[in-house]
Enzyme design. Structure first.
Site, PDB file in Angstrom:
ATOM      1  CG  ASP A  67      -0.229  -0.401   2.567  1.00 23.25           C
ATOM      2  OD1 ASP A  67       1.017  -0.415   2.742  1.00 23.25           O
ATOM      3  OD2 ASP A  67      -0.971  -0.867   3.423  1.00 23.25           O
ATOM      4  CG  ASN A 136      -8.867  -1.439  12.123  1.00 26.29           C
ATOM      5  OD1 ASN A 136      -7.865  -1.943  11.435  1.00 26.29           O
ATOM      6  ND2 ASN A 136      -9.342  -0.260  11.668  1.00 26.29           N
ATOM      7  CG  HIS A 138      -5.907  -2.121   8.814  1.00 26.91           C
ATOM      8  ND1 HIS A 138      -5.969  -0.928   9.243  1.00 26.91           N
ATOM      9  CD2 HIS A 138      -4.325  -2.307   8.720  1.00 26.91           C
ATOM     10  CE1 HIS A 138      -4.909  -0.214   9.532  1.00 26.91           C
ATOM     11  NE2 HIS A 138      -4.064  -1.167   9.272  1.00 26.91           N
ATOM     12  CD  GLU A 143      -8.918   0.977   7.962  1.00 29.98           C
ATOM     13  OE1 GLU A 143      -8.595   0.372   8.642  1.00 29.98           O
ATOM     14  OE2 GLU A 143      -8.115   2.258   8.007  1.00 29.98           O
TER      15      GLU A 143
HETATM   16  C1  GLP Z   1      -0.428   0.119   8.523  1.00 34.78           C
HETATM   17  C2  GLP Z   1      -0.456  -0.479   7.398  1.00 34.78           C
HETATM   18  C3  GLP Z   1      -0.367  -1.884   7.484  1.00 34.78           C
HETATM   19  C4  GLP Z   1       0.283  -2.491   8.612  1.00 34.78           C
HETATM   20  C5  GLP Z   1      -0.443  -2.054   9.872  1.00 34.78           C
HETATM   21  C6  GLP Z   1       0.052  -2.161  11.131  1.00 34.78           C
HETATM   22  O1  GLP Z   1      -1.325   1.268   8.710  1.00 34.78           O
HETATM   23  N1  GLP Z   1      -0.919  -0.088   6.232  1.00 34.78           N
HETATM   24  O2  GLP Z   1       0.281  -2.574   6.393  1.00 34.78           O
HETATM   25  O3  GLP Z   1       0.397  -3.725   8.806  1.00 34.78           O
HETATM   26  O4  GLP Z   1      -1.151  -0.594   9.809  1.00 34.78           O
HETATM   27  O5  GLP Z   1       0.997  -1.391  11.555  1.00 34.78           O
HETATM   28  P1  GLP Z   1       2.233  -1.559  12.486  1.00 34.78           P
HETATM   29  O6  GLP Z   1       3.289  -2.230  12.144  1.00 34.78           O
HETATM   30  O7  GLP Z   1       2.980  -0.070  12.557  1.00 34.78           O
HETATM   31  O8  GLP Z   1       1.446  -1.867  13.844  1.00 34.78           O
END
Ligand code: GLP
Length: 250
Positions: A67, A136, A138, A143
Site C-alpha cells: 500500500d 482493528n 486491517h 479496513e
Molecule cells: C499500517 C499499514 C499496514 C500495517 C498496519 C500495522 O497502517 N498499512 O500494512 O500492517 O498498519 O502497522 P504497525 O506495524 O505499525 O503496527
C-alpha cells in the site's frame, strides 16, 4: 494457519527474516510482497545484516508493496516509498527497477489499482506476502467492512487507523485520509502469507482473529481460508489468547 510463538519483537524479526531468506534461496527470482509500518522494521534490519554477512542476493528478486498513502510524493519521508528505500532497498542489492509500490495520483485515480493488478499478474503472482495487522484487524489498508473480493484500489482510512499512524506525522491533519491498497482478494492469491504480530497493542486483535468467525468486519479473518499462512507472534501479542483456556490455535 500455522502459529510460530516467539519470545519478543527481536525473535519475531529474526524468524521472519529467516523465512524470507529461505524463500529467496529456494527461488532467487521470488516475487516478495512487502509491508510497511513499525512491525517489519526489525525483519528488514535482519535481512540487511544477513546480506552484509552472508551475501544473500536479492538481485533477481522482485518486490511489490501492499500500500501507499495518497497525496504524499515519493520523496516525502512519511511515504511508504521513502520508508522502503530507507529501511531496506538502499541496503541490499535488489535493483530499483524491480521494486514496486502502488501509486495513485489522487483519490479519483481508479486506473492506478487496475494497473497494479495487471503488474502483479504479469509478474506471475506473489510468492510470499509479508503482512502486519492493524489494531482493528486491517491487512494492507483494507479496513473493516471491505469486501473479501476487493482488488487493488483507493481506500478511505478510518479515524482509528489515522490516529494509530499519526505518530509518524507532525500533526493529525497531515495524516492522509486515503491510500491505495492491494485488495483482499489480491493478498489471498499469494502463494504463501507470513503475518507478523508483536506487542501488547495487538493482543486483542490476535485473540479475535483466532476466536472469531471469518467475517468482513475483521479483514484478517479471511486468512483462515488460505492454505499456507504462517503467523509469527510474540508473547505480548499472544497474551490474551493464551489466557483464554481451550483456545484452538489453528
Ligand atoms: C499500517 C499499514 C499496514 C500495517 C498496519 C500495522 O497502517 N498499512 O500494512 O500492517 O498498519 O502497522 P504497525 O506495524 O505499525 O503496527
Amino acid at each position: 494457519m500455522k502459529l510460530i510463538e516467539v519470545q519478543n519483537y527481536e525473535e519475531m524479526s529474526k524468524v521472519a527474516a529467516k523465512t524470507i531468506i529461505e524463500q529467496v534461496h529456494t527461488k532467487p527470482n521470488s516475487v516478495l510482497g512487502l509491508a510497511t509500518g513499525g512491525t517489519p522494521i526489525g525483519t528488514y534490519q535482519h535481512l540487511i545484516k544477513d546480506f552484509t554477512q552472508n551475501n544473500t542476493s536479492f538481485e533477481k528478486a522482485i518486490s511489490v508493496n501492499l500500500d501507499e498513502y495518497i497525496g504524499l510524493e515519493k520523496d516525502n519521508p512519511q511515504s511508504y516509498n521513502y520508508y522502503m528505500k530507507e529501511q531496506l532497498f538502499n541496503h541490499i542489492n535488489i535493483p530499483e527497477n524491480q521494486t514496486y509500490l502502488p501509486f495513485a495520483k489522487s483519490i479519483d485515480d481508479e486506473e492506478a489499482g487496475r494497473n497494479y493488478e495487471k503488474l502483479i499478474e504479469s509478474l506471475g503472482g506473489i510468492d510470499m506476502q509479508i503482512l502486519g495487522i492493524g489494531e482493528n484487524g486491517h491487512i494492507g489498508f483494507n479496513e473493516p467492512g471491505t469486501s473479501f473480493s476487493s482488488t487493488t484500489g483507493i481506500v478511505k482510512l478510518t479515524d482509528s487507523t489515522r490516529e494509530a499512524n499519526a505518530r509518524y506525522f507532525t500533526k493529525m491533519e497531515d495524516v492522509p485520509t486515503h491510500a491505495i491498497s492491494m485488495g483482499i482478494s489480491t493478498i489471498m492469491k499469494s502463494r504463501k502469507i507470513v503475518l507478523l504480530v508483536s506487542g501488547v497493542k495487538k493482543a486483542p486483535v490476535l485473540n479475535e482473529l483466532f476466536q472469531a468467525a471469518v467475517k468482513e468486519d475483521l479483514p484478517a479473518s479471511i486468512l483462515k481460508e488460505h492454505p499456507d499462512v504462517t503467523i509469527i507472534a510474540d508473547q505480548e501479542a499472544l497474551s490474551i489468547l493464551k489466557e483464554n483456556k481451550g483456545s484452538v490455535y489453528s
